[in-house]
Structure formats: C-alpha cells, structure tokens
Design a protein around this motif. Sequence first.
Motif, PDB file in Angstrom:
ATOM      1  N   SER A 166      -0.762  -7.422  -0.468  1.00 48.60           N
ATOM      2  CA  SER A 166      -1.963  -8.255   0.025  1.00 48.60           C
ATOM      3  C   SER A 166      -1.393  -9.584   0.529  1.00 48.60           C
ATOM      4  CB  SER A 166      -2.845  -8.524  -1.272  1.00 48.60           C
ATOM      5  OG  SER A 166      -3.136  -7.390  -1.446  1.00 48.60           O
ATOM      6  N   GLN A 169      -2.097  -9.756   4.231  1.00 51.93           N
ATOM      7  CA  GLN A 169      -3.386 -10.102   4.703  1.00 51.93           C
ATOM      8  C   GLN A 169      -3.634 -11.521   5.221  1.00 51.93           C
ATOM      9  OE1 GLN A 169      -6.953  -9.398   2.167  1.00 51.93           O
ATOM     10  NE2 GLN A 169      -5.963  -7.567   1.099  1.00 51.93           N
ATOM     11  N   ARG A 193       6.981  -5.209 -10.019  1.00 50.33           N
ATOM     12  CA  ARG A 193       6.172  -5.697 -11.132  1.00 50.33           C
ATOM     13  C   ARG A 193       7.096  -5.232 -12.293  1.00 50.33           C
ATOM     14  NH1 ARG A 193      -0.145  -4.146 -10.093  1.00 50.33           N
ATOM     15  NH2 ARG A 193      -0.116  -4.615  -7.762  1.00 50.33           N
ATOM     16  N   GLU A 209      -0.973  -1.821   2.568  1.00 52.07           N
ATOM     17  CA  GLU A 209      -2.181  -2.804   2.630  1.00 52.07           C
ATOM     18  C   GLU A 209      -3.077  -2.458   4.318  1.00 52.07           C
ATOM     19  OE1 GLU A 209      -2.296  -4.837   0.142  1.00 52.07           O
ATOM     20  OE2 GLU A 209      -3.863  -6.009   0.785  1.00 52.07           O
ATOM     21  N   PHE A 249      -9.587 -11.365  -4.470  1.00 56.54           N
ATOM     22  CA  PHE A 249      -9.594 -11.419  -3.146  1.00 56.54           C
ATOM     23  C   PHE A 249     -10.487 -10.469  -2.328  1.00 56.54           C
ATOM     24  CE2 PHE A 249      -6.580  -7.770  -3.448  1.00 56.54           C
ATOM     25  CZ  PHE A 249      -5.870  -8.242  -4.553  1.00 56.54           C
ATOM     26  N   ALA A 304     -10.753  -4.864   3.375  1.00 58.00           N
ATOM     27  CA  ALA A 304      -9.260  -4.654   2.967  1.00 58.00           C
ATOM     28  C   ALA A 304      -9.000  -3.399   2.155  1.00 58.00           C
ATOM     29  CB  ALA A 304      -8.658  -5.981   2.521  1.00 58.00           C
ATOM     30  N   GLY A 306      -5.981  -1.468  -0.520  1.00 55.00           N
ATOM     31  CA  GLY A 306      -4.433  -1.444  -0.853  1.00 55.00           C
ATOM     32  C   GLY A 306      -4.234   0.052  -1.426  1.00 55.00           C
TER      33      GLY A 306
HETATM   34  N1  PHE Z   1      -3.422  -5.832  -4.039  1.00 57.45           N
HETATM   35  C1  PHE Z   1      -4.543  -4.934  -4.948  1.00 57.45           C
HETATM   36  C2  PHE Z   1      -3.569  -4.272  -5.941  1.00 57.45           C
HETATM   37  O1  PHE Z   1      -2.200  -4.359  -6.039  1.00 57.45           O
HETATM   38  C3  PHE Z   1      -5.164  -3.548  -4.227  1.00 57.45           C
HETATM   39  C4  PHE Z   1      -5.963  -4.209  -3.241  1.00 57.45           C
HETATM   40  C5  PHE Z   1      -5.868  -4.397  -1.849  1.00 57.45           C
HETATM   41  C6  PHE Z   1      -7.528  -4.388  -3.553  1.00 57.45           C
HETATM   42  C7  PHE Z   1      -6.649  -4.872  -1.111  1.00 57.45           C
HETATM   43  C8  PHE Z   1      -8.283  -4.826  -2.688  1.00 57.45           C
HETATM   44  C9  PHE Z   1      -7.956  -5.081  -1.366  1.00 57.45           C
HETATM   45  O2  PHE Z   1      -3.962  -4.111  -7.105  1.00 57.45           O
END
Ligand code: PHE
Length: 337
Positions: A166, A169, A193, A209, A249, A304, A306
Amino acid sequence: LRDDGIAQINQATDVNEITKEIKVNLLGKKGPITQALRGIKDLPVEKRPEVGSYANEIRDEIQNALDAKLTELENKALEAQLVAEKIDVTLPSTPVAKGHPHVIQSIIDEICDMFIGMGYEVKSGPEVEEDKYNFEMMNLPKDHPARDMQDTFYITKEILMRTQTSPMQARTLEKHDFSKGPLKMISPGVVYRRDTDDPTHSHQFHQVEGIVIDKNITMGDLKGTLEYLLHQLFGNKYDIRLRPSYFPFTEPSVEADVTCFKCDGKGCDVCKHSGWIEVLGAGMVHPNVLKMAGVDADVYGGFAFGLGPDRFAMLKYGVEDIRDFYLNDVRFLSQFN
Ligand code: PHE
C-alpha cells in the motif's frame, strides 16, 4: 650416395624417422657428406673446388628432399588428425536442464498482463520503506491501534520492512499529475511481517497493490474490476462477493470472497459444502490518503485493492503449506513448469 639418400627419404613414413634418423645419417656430423666436405682439405688444390661444389650440390639436394618429405608427412598427419577429430555439429546434444519462472512470479506476471490490458501502469517500490509511506500517509498515525494488525520488522524508528504494498499508493499519488489523466497503477512486490512461519503464514510473502483514481469512480467499478480479475484467474464458474471490512486507508472497506473451491493440481471444483474463500482486501481510497498526498479529495476519488499471489497460488494448485514456495526444493517447484 645421392640416389641412395633420396630413396631412403622417399620411403620414410613418419616425421620422426625423417628428422631424427635419416637427417642425422645423411647430413649429420658423422654423415658421408660432412665427412666428404671435411676431406677436401686433403685433396690437391686444383681438385678442391670441383669436389667441394659437387658435395654441396648433393647436400642441397638431400636437404631439399628432406624438407619436401617433411612437409608432405606433416600435411598427412594433420589431415589424419582432422578426420579423426571431426565433430558432427548436426548431432542432437545432451539436453541441458532449463530453469523456469517461480510459480509465484508466473501468477504475478499473469495478473500484471491482465491489468496492463486494462491500461494500468506497473510500478515497483522499495522493500525497505519509510514509516511515513507504509503507515502515516496510509492514514495510520504513530499511535493508531490498527498498526497492530501488521506486525512490523522495524529497522529504526522511522525505517521498516514494508508490511504491505500500500505505500505505493501514497508514492504514486504524490507524483501523479491529474491534468494528464487518471491514475491506474498496480504494484507487485515482496512484503514482510513479524509472523511465526506456519502453513498459512510466512514472514515474507507477496502482494499486488492496485489503485485507480479519477473523477466519478464508484464501488461498482471496484466490483467489476475484481470480478474480472478473479474470473480470469480462477474461472467464470465462481461467484464473487464483497463483504464489509476495515482498513484505515479505505472507506468503505471490503474483503472479496470467491465461491469455495478445491483444487488438487489437476483441476478445481466447487466445494461440496458451499461456502466462500476470502481472497483480497479492497475499498474506496480514504479522503485522508488523498489529502496527505496533495490530491483534491473533493474532486478526485477511487478504489484500491491488495491481493496475495501466494494465497492465489495455494488455492489454484491446491498447495497446503505456504512455506513450500520459499524452500526452493526443485522437486516441488518444477511441478509448475
Ligand atoms: N494493504 C492491505 C493489507 O495488507 C490490503 C489492502 C490494500 C486493503 C488496498 C485495501 C486496499 O491487508
């Protein structure tokens, strides 16, 4: 002497015989010609020139005969070697094991191709990321409780291993010039992570993404895009549904599910007991994200999403342990060639 010498030379069959034996015998220090030339000084003065030039003439003739034979024998040897060492370049060679893209990379390529076809740009971003892009500009200030959703490897207070794609973005929004047209971008890459590895968790995995920002983008556009993506990847027989969720977000936020299906490597089919499989997170980009990147949130908006290619690969090929993708065991990986 001359005829005898030349006969010997002509009968010779190998180079050594010429250069060692015959040459030494005929022209060497103890050979008849050298002896004859040495003996000249014992002859009467008026005989010396005649005998000397005759002996020299014979020596030259023998030398020439030797040289000629030597060249002939060397050429023959070379020819024999060329015949013996001839290589047939038209013979098929022994097969060399060829590599192939990793199964995750193939899925990423497939997804990228699909979005390129819809006019998206593909961008990649840094894996070592600033807290600012990974969290703050994604509407997650320092004390935000939702930071706990993503256990983070910090390098310093401000630098971390990105926990999601993200931040791309924010990075693209910040740079995009909307007077030149809408923003349509996807960004595949590795994220990290602080999870304990197990069959469904890996401390390193992939995300793709996606973001679309323009005037008048609706949730219907998001649903249509995700439906197209999931149908392309898994097949038209599966339904998709959006379920309310939460991401800092996006607002509203959704999770997308597809009809539960099971694959065994040969093919896939709908689960016996119906149900849904969660496949990705998405939503309408939060106005704060737009504002922080300098975009006028009253005019522009969009969606957006992911998604996790690792999870897609597991579903598509019936892989039960995510760690198999990272152990680099060719017996596992070559199945996807
Ligand atoms: N970045 C979020 C995640 O890793 C996934 C996501 C991306 C959600 C874009 C909403 C919009 O869990």
